[in-house]
Write a protein that holds these residues in place. Sequence first.
Motif, PDB file in Angstrom:
ATOM      1  N   LYS A 198      41.057  33.359  43.782  1.00 45.66           N
ATOM      2  CA  LYS A 198      41.258  33.018  45.062  1.00 45.66           C
ATOM      3  C   LYS A 198      40.268  33.230  46.197  1.00 45.66           C
ATOM      4  CE  LYS A 198      45.457  34.094  48.285  1.00 45.66           C
ATOM      5  NZ  LYS A 198      46.679  34.859  48.451  1.00 45.66           N
ATOM      6  N   VAL A 199      39.569  34.307  46.270  1.00 45.88           N
ATOM      7  CA  VAL A 199      38.688  34.455  47.237  1.00 45.88           C
ATOM      8  C   VAL A 199      37.340  33.777  46.878  1.00 45.88           C
ATOM      9  CG1 VAL A 199      39.574  36.793  47.833  1.00 45.88           C
ATOM     10  CG2 VAL A 199      37.692  36.580  46.115  1.00 45.88           C
ATOM     11  N   VAL A 200      37.074  33.388  45.575  1.00 45.80           N
ATOM     12  CA  VAL A 200      36.104  32.401  45.383  1.00 45.80           C
ATOM     13  C   VAL A 200      36.427  31.021  45.912  1.00 45.80           C
ATOM     14  CG1 VAL A 200      34.600  31.286  43.632  1.00 45.80           C
ATOM     15  CG2 VAL A 200      34.974  33.689  43.632  1.00 45.80           C
ATOM     16  N   LEU A 201      37.552  30.634  45.798  1.00 44.28           N
ATOM     17  CA  LEU A 201      37.745  29.177  46.042  1.00 44.28           C
ATOM     18  C   LEU A 201      37.925  29.163  47.640  1.00 44.28           C
ATOM     19  CD1 LEU A 201      40.374  28.183  43.292  1.00 44.28           C
ATOM     20  CD2 LEU A 201      38.236  27.324  43.715  1.00 44.28           C
ATOM     21  N   GLN A 202      38.527  30.025  48.202  1.00 45.87           N
ATOM     22  CA  GLN A 202      38.574  30.232  49.602  1.00 45.87           C
ATOM     23  C   GLN A 202      37.259  30.083  50.398  1.00 45.87           C
ATOM     24  OE1 GLN A 202      41.197  33.307  50.629  1.00 45.87           O
ATOM     25  NE2 GLN A 202      42.948  32.253  50.450  1.00 45.87           N
ATOM     26  N   TYR A 203      36.349  30.993  49.852  1.00 46.34           N
ATOM     27  CA  TYR A 203      34.970  30.858  50.194  1.00 46.34           C
ATOM     28  C   TYR A 203      34.179  29.383  49.823  1.00 46.34           C
ATOM     29  CZ  TYR A 203      30.150  32.092  50.883  1.00 46.34           C
ATOM     30  OH  TYR A 203      28.790  32.212  51.097  1.00 46.34           O
ATOM     31  N   ALA A 204      34.384  28.916  48.912  1.00 49.29           N
ATOM     32  CA  ALA A 204      33.949  27.561  48.672  1.00 49.29           C
ATOM     33  C   ALA A 204      34.269  26.376  49.421  1.00 49.29           C
ATOM     34  CB  ALA A 204      33.995  27.191  46.999  1.00 49.29           C
ATOM     35  N   GLU A 205      35.574  26.508  49.553  1.00 50.69           N
ATOM     36  CA  GLU A 205      36.330  25.479  50.722  1.00 50.69           C
ATOM     37  C   GLU A 205      35.505  25.659  52.007  1.00 50.69           C
ATOM     38  OE1 GLU A 205      40.077  26.425  50.296  1.00 50.69           O
ATOM     39  OE2 GLU A 205      40.391  25.501  48.237  1.00 50.69           O
ATOM     40  N   ALA A 209      33.853  21.355  50.252  1.00 48.42           N
ATOM     41  CA  ALA A 209      35.086  20.648  49.625  1.00 48.42           C
ATOM     42  C   ALA A 209      34.759  20.536  48.196  1.00 48.42           C
ATOM     43  CB  ALA A 209      35.758  19.825  50.266  1.00 48.42           C
ATOM     44  N   GLU A 210      33.538  19.536  47.809  1.00 48.70           N
ATOM     45  CA  GLU A 210      33.448  18.870  46.744  1.00 48.70           C
ATOM     46  C   GLU A 210      32.899  20.101  45.795  1.00 48.70           C
ATOM     47  OE1 GLU A 210      29.775  16.093  44.768  1.00 48.70           O
ATOM     48  OE2 GLU A 210      29.809  16.626  46.896  1.00 48.70           O
ATOM     49  N   LEU A 211      32.309  21.214  46.345  1.00 44.41           N
ATOM     50  CA  LEU A 211      32.008  22.495  45.290  1.00 44.41           C
ATOM     51  C   LEU A 211      33.529  23.047  45.001  1.00 44.41           C
ATOM     52  CD1 LEU A 211      30.209  24.774  43.916  1.00 44.41           C
ATOM     53  CD2 LEU A 211      30.135  25.716  46.262  1.00 44.41           C
ATOM     54  N   ALA A 212      34.231  23.231  45.882  1.00 47.60           N
ATOM     55  CA  ALA A 212      35.550  23.728  45.534  1.00 47.60           C
ATOM     56  C   ALA A 212      36.382  23.271  44.427  1.00 47.60           C
ATOM     57  CB  ALA A 212      36.389  24.033  46.649  1.00 47.60           C
ATOM     58  N   VAL A 213      36.159  21.754  44.284  1.00 51.22           N
ATOM     59  CA  VAL A 213      37.039  20.831  43.679  1.00 51.22           C
ATOM     60  C   VAL A 213      36.245  21.203  42.080  1.00 51.22           C
ATOM     61  CG1 VAL A 213      37.293  18.482  42.753  1.00 51.22           C
ATOM     62  CG2 VAL A 213      37.764  18.998  45.235  1.00 51.22           C
ATOM     63  N   TRP A 214      34.973  21.256  42.090  1.00 54.29           N
ATOM     64  CA  TRP A 214      34.110  21.336  40.824  1.00 54.29           C
ATOM     65  C   TRP A 214      34.549  22.747  40.209  1.00 54.29           C
ATOM     66  CZ3 TRP A 214      30.515  24.746  38.878  1.00 54.29           C
ATOM     67  CH2 TRP A 214      29.963  24.383  37.687  1.00 54.29           C
ATOM     68  N   ILE A 215      34.664  23.716  41.043  1.00 55.10           N
ATOM     69  CA  ILE A 215      34.737  25.157  40.590  1.00 55.10           C
ATOM     70  C   ILE A 215      36.457  25.076  39.761  1.00 55.10           C
ATOM     71  CG2 ILE A 215      35.253  27.556  41.256  1.00 55.10           C
ATOM     72  CD1 ILE A 215      32.898  27.242  43.443  1.00 55.10           C
ATOM     73  N   ARG A 216      37.233  24.609  40.544  1.00 51.82           N
ATOM     74  CA  ARG A 216      38.733  24.496  40.217  1.00 51.82           C
ATOM     75  C   ARG A 216      38.574  23.843  38.782  1.00 51.82           C
ATOM     76  NH1 ARG A 216      40.356  23.747  45.602  1.00 51.82           N
ATOM     77  NH2 ARG A 216      41.995  25.149  46.188  1.00 51.82           N
ATOM     78  N   ALA A 217      37.863  22.942  38.542  1.00 53.65           N
ATOM     79  CA  ALA A 217      38.021  21.958  37.274  1.00 53.65           C
ATOM     80  C   ALA A 217      37.062  22.579  36.025  1.00 53.65           C
ATOM     81  CB  ALA A 217      37.372  20.591  37.591  1.00 53.65           C
ATOM     82  N   ASN A 218      36.086  23.640  36.658  1.00 50.26           N
ATOM     83  CA  ASN A 218      35.240  24.103  35.647  1.00 50.26           C
ATOM     84  C   ASN A 218      34.932  25.440  35.189  1.00 50.26           C
ATOM     85  OD1 ASN A 218      33.351  21.503  34.512  1.00 50.26           O
ATOM     86  ND2 ASN A 218      33.636  21.141  36.863  1.00 50.26           N
ATOM     87  N   THR A 219      35.710  26.277  36.304  1.00 50.36           N
ATOM     88  CA  THR A 219      35.311  27.720  36.024  1.00 50.36           C
ATOM     89  C   THR A 219      36.533  28.454  35.822  1.00 50.36           C
ATOM     90  OG1 THR A 219      33.682  27.350  37.795  1.00 50.36           O
ATOM     91  CG2 THR A 219      34.115  29.612  37.306  1.00 50.36           C
TER      92      THR A 219
END
Length: 490
Positions: A198-205, A209-219
């Motif tokens: 949760k905190v990684v994605l909130q930080y990535a967003e 936004a593109e990075l957050a989408v990649w992390i959701r899909a791959n990590t």
Amino acid sequence: MQRLNNQTLATAAQVASTPSYDRASARAGIVHLGIGAFHRAHQAWYTEALLNKGATDWQIIGASLRSPTVKNQLAAQDGLYTIVERGADGEKFQVMGAVKEVLVGPESPAALLSVMADAQIKIVSLTVTEKGYCHDPASGNLNLNNPDIQHDLVNPETPKSAIGYIVAALDARRRAGIDSFTVLSCDNLPNNGEVLEKVVLQYAEKASAELAVWIRANTTFPCTMIDRIVPATTDADRQELEGKLGLRDEGMVLAEPFSQWVIEDKFCSARPAWEDAGALLVDDVHAYEIMKLRLLNGSHSLLAYCGYLAGFDYVSEVMREPVLAKLCQTFMDREVSQTLSVPTGFDMEHYKVELRERFANPGLKHRTWQIAMDGSQKIPQRWLQTLQAQLDGEGNIDLLCLALAAWIRYVSGVDEKGDVIDVQDPLAADLKALCDASNTPEETVRAVLNMQEVFGAALGGNAQVLAATTEWLTRINEQGVLAAVKAELA
């Protein structure tokens, strides 16, 4: 006195087990953020067992995000250090070779990021304590006012926080077309993988936004439950080991014989076969982790605050005081057990007895002051979820409110003798200010319970919790912990 290192390993082998594999040809597959004593006595211990079985692609590159202490301890020892297991039956020594090297983030953020971005690294694990997640414990959200987070969002190439390092390394891998690594939390947090995600994605967003989408899909962010008592090492411990090993080991760690690691089998990359070293790979960690947090950690914190206030330095001493030993058992049986769902085949009554025996282990010098650190970050997981469950079920909350009262008295900064307490807590100054500004126990309790970053909105306004905690704080102030608890349990 000679130091433990590759050249002196044969000397150590006379009294300790030593690595059976060729460390020079082993390769790193894990980066671990927060390479303190616990990691070296727990996750590294499981990994060492696999290295000794021939799985030599899984050495660990450790990283400190603050102090160079561990690097300084291990660099002169070629990464070697000794685990001293202390049990009721004596000591056992094992020299560990799992740590390939130690990096220090502040010395060269680029060097650490480069290693994390290397395709050979499949797992980034971390033990950075609750406060290292830079989140609001009550809501689980990233704390955007945290100074390290604010710095990292502006300076992503020179991060300070674990979150900043993880996101920057994942971004580097994305840009280079390298597969993601699994991010493995090994901290004492319920749903630790979910909290971290949760905190990684909130930080990535916030970063991209593109990075957050990649992390959701791959990590992936597996949840884990970790358990081993690892007291702080003292100079006296090092001196004692030196006499037995015939070598100086600045990086030694102490541990109890017991160890447990439950891991959610949810990896986006290759992983060590930790189950071959005794870890438990499961579909759902939740029930195990809640039992451990509420029974072990919750009781440990209760003993730490009550024990410290009563003048005990070590948990084993606390357990030799019959009143506090009975308090521990009653707390487990009367208030915690009723809130737990027990996995099929798990013997919870045996587990509770085993926990109390571990607390009483005279070989472990586990300081009450050490366990009492960072209470504002720990008690939401260790006590407040149990408290809410008991309130929802109209159960007993008396000793949970005693725990809160003991913590409040502790963070007021003055013990029962009138001596100053060195309170180590991110909110220490705020808590002391609230205590100092209050004229009565009720005012003190009300002010502290209204700290929403710790208690959220619901508990702070609960009249039952306020009344019971106030009653306990009054009795502690007037009688002292031991007398107040003895009167209650009699």
